[in-house]
Design a protein around this motif. Sequence first.
Motif, short mmCIF file in Angstrom:
data_model
loop_
_atom_site.label_atom_id
_atom_site.label_comp_id
_atom_site.label_asym_id
_atom_site.label_seq_id
_atom_site.Cartn_x
_atom_site.Cartn_y
_atom_site.Cartn_z
N LYS A 102 0.42 11.76 -6.56
CA LYS A 102 0.77 13.15 -6.50
C LYS A 102 0.97 13.30 -4.96
CE LYS A 102 -0.53 17.80 -7.75
NZ LYS A 102 -1.50 18.55 -8.58
N GLY A 103 1.93 13.95 -4.50
CA GLY A 103 2.06 14.16 -3.22
C GLY A 103 2.37 13.18 -2.18
N GLY A 104 2.51 11.79 -2.72
CA GLY A 104 2.59 10.71 -2.04
C GLY A 104 4.07 10.47 -1.54
N LYS A 105 5.07 11.17 -2.39
CA LYS A 105 6.50 11.06 -1.58
C LYS A 105 6.63 11.63 -0.60
CE LYS A 105 8.23 15.28 -4.19
NZ LYS A 105 9.09 15.64 -5.16
N LEU A 125 0.81 -1.23 0.08
CA LEU A 125 -0.10 -0.09 0.08
C LEU A 125 0.92 1.16 -0.13
CD1 LEU A 125 -2.83 1.49 0.21
CD2 LEU A 125 -2.45 0.98 2.90
N PHE A 126 1.65 1.11 0.90
CA PHE A 126 2.70 2.51 0.66
C PHE A 126 3.43 2.65 -0.28
CE2 PHE A 126 2.78 4.45 4.92
CZ PHE A 126 3.58 5.69 4.86
N ALA A 127 3.94 1.61 -0.94
CA ALA A 127 4.91 1.63 -2.00
C ALA A 127 4.10 2.24 -3.34
CB ALA A 127 5.42 0.53 -2.66
N ALA A 128 2.68 1.76 -3.53
CA ALA A 128 1.83 2.48 -4.45
C ALA A 128 1.30 3.91 -4.13
CB ALA A 128 0.63 1.40 -4.44
N ALA A 129 1.20 4.08 -2.84
CA ALA A 129 0.53 5.53 -2.46
C ALA A 129 1.88 6.62 -2.62
CB ALA A 129 0.49 5.41 -0.92
N ALA A 151 -2.76 15.72 13.34
CA ALA A 151 -1.48 15.46 12.42
C ALA A 151 -0.53 16.77 12.29
CB ALA A 151 -1.54 14.82 11.16
N ARG A 152 -1.53 17.91 12.10
CA ARG A 152 -0.91 19.20 11.60
C ARG A 152 -0.01 19.04 10.52
NH1 ARG A 152 1.05 22.05 17.46
NH2 ARG A 152 -1.23 21.95 18.38
N ALA A 153 -0.37 18.20 9.61
CA ALA A 153 0.09 18.07 8.26
C ALA A 153 -0.97 17.99 7.03
CB ALA A 153 0.87 16.51 8.32
N LYS A 154 -0.40 17.85 6.07
CA LYS A 154 -1.56 17.85 4.90
C LYS A 154 -1.70 16.36 4.45
CE LYS A 154 2.16 16.99 1.06
NZ LYS A 154 2.56 17.54 -0.10
N LEU A 155 -3.14 16.35 4.20
CA LEU A 155 -3.55 15.24 3.86
C LEU A 155 -3.67 14.67 2.46
CD1 LEU A 155 -6.93 14.93 6.28
CD2 LEU A 155 -4.56 14.31 6.67
N VAL A 156 -3.25 13.47 2.18
CA VAL A 156 -3.25 13.17 0.50
C VAL A 156 -4.22 11.87 0.46
CG1 VAL A 156 -1.80 11.90 -0.93
CG2 VAL A 156 -0.72 13.56 0.63
N ASP A 157 -4.90 12.00 -0.54
CA ASP A 157 -5.98 10.90 -0.75
C ASP A 157 -5.03 9.77 -1.54
OD1 ASP A 157 -8.09 9.27 -1.56
OD2 ASP A 157 -8.85 10.70 -2.93
#
Length: 317
Positions: free
Chosen positions: A22-25, A14-18, A129-135
Motif C-alpha cells: 500500500k502506497g508503494g507504487k 526489494l523495490f519490486a516487492a515494495a 525528502a519532503r515526501a511521505k514515508l512508506v513502511d
Amino acid sequence: MANRATYEARARRLFAAARKLKGGKDLDAIVIANGTEPVGDMMFFYLTGFPSGIFERSGVVVRPSGKMRVFTSPLEEESASSRKSELFVYSKRSELDEWLGRELKGSSAVGVNAPELSYAWAMEIKRRARAKLVDVSKAVQSVRVVKDAEELRRLRQAARIASEAAGAIPDILRTGMTEKEAAAELEHEMSKRGSTRPSFSTICCFGKTSSEPHYSPQNVKLKPGMFTLFDFGGTTARYCSDITRTFVYGKASKEQRAMYETVRESNQAGIDLMVEGTNAADVHKECALLSQRPSCSRRAARRTCSRRAGASPSAGS
C-alpha cells in the motif's frame, strides 16, 4: 564478498516487492539507515555486502534500477572502499543533511524499514525528502526469507563452524570448571574454525540451570552426572548459525537416558515433518506434544526437551 551485480539484483527485488505494498507504487527511493551501536539494520549489510565495519549513523539510498548511494562517516571510509564510486563521506551533520536533501529531492514517496528505524531518523529523512514515508518492512521480510547462492554459502559455512565446535565440547569439559570457563572455551573453538564472532552471547548451563532458556553463564562448577547444555553459534561475513547441544557429564542415569530418548524421538518427528509447505508452528506443536511424557514430567526436563524444537515459531515462518 559477492560481485556488484548480486547486490544490485537484491536491491531490485526489494523495490519490486515494495511497490506491491500500500502506497508503494509511488516510491522513488528506499532509505535503509543505521543508528548507533547496537541499534543497526542488517538490511544495510544485505544490500552493501560490507564484511567489516560498524557503520553507525550510516545508510544507503536505493533506486528502482538497483543503483545505490552509501553515506557514512570518515570512521568507515576504508571499510566502504569497495563502493568508492557510490560513497558519500560526511564529517558534519550539516553535510549529511544537505546531501540527503539533494539525493531525495523531488521524491513523491520514500520507503523505510520502520521496525529497524528510530523515530529521530524517520523524522530526519521525512524532513529532508519532503515526501511521505512508506513502511517497506513487509517487502524486506519477503526478500530476506528467500536466500540467494551467496547467502546459502555463508550460512552453510557458519553452520559448519558451529557443528564442528560442538564436536569438541566433550574434550572441553572437566570436573570443577565453571559455566563461564566452558562458554569461553567453546567460543575459542569457533574462532579457531573461522568464526568472526559469536552469533549471540553463548549460553552454557550445568545441572538445574539448563532449564532456563536464555540463561547467562555463571560460576556454577561442573560435577559428574550433571546435564550440560550449550546454546551457541558462529558467524561468517555477518551470517549466523544457532545450535543447541546437551551432554551428560560422566555416566547417565536411567532417568537421563529416558529423557534423551524422548528428545531424540521428538527431534526425529520434527525432521520428518520438515517438507516444503509445512508450517513451522505445526512442527513445533508436534515436537512439544511428544516431549510431554512421564520421563519429561519435571519442569526442568520439559523445557530441556522442548527447546530443541525451537522457541515459539510464528505461523508461516
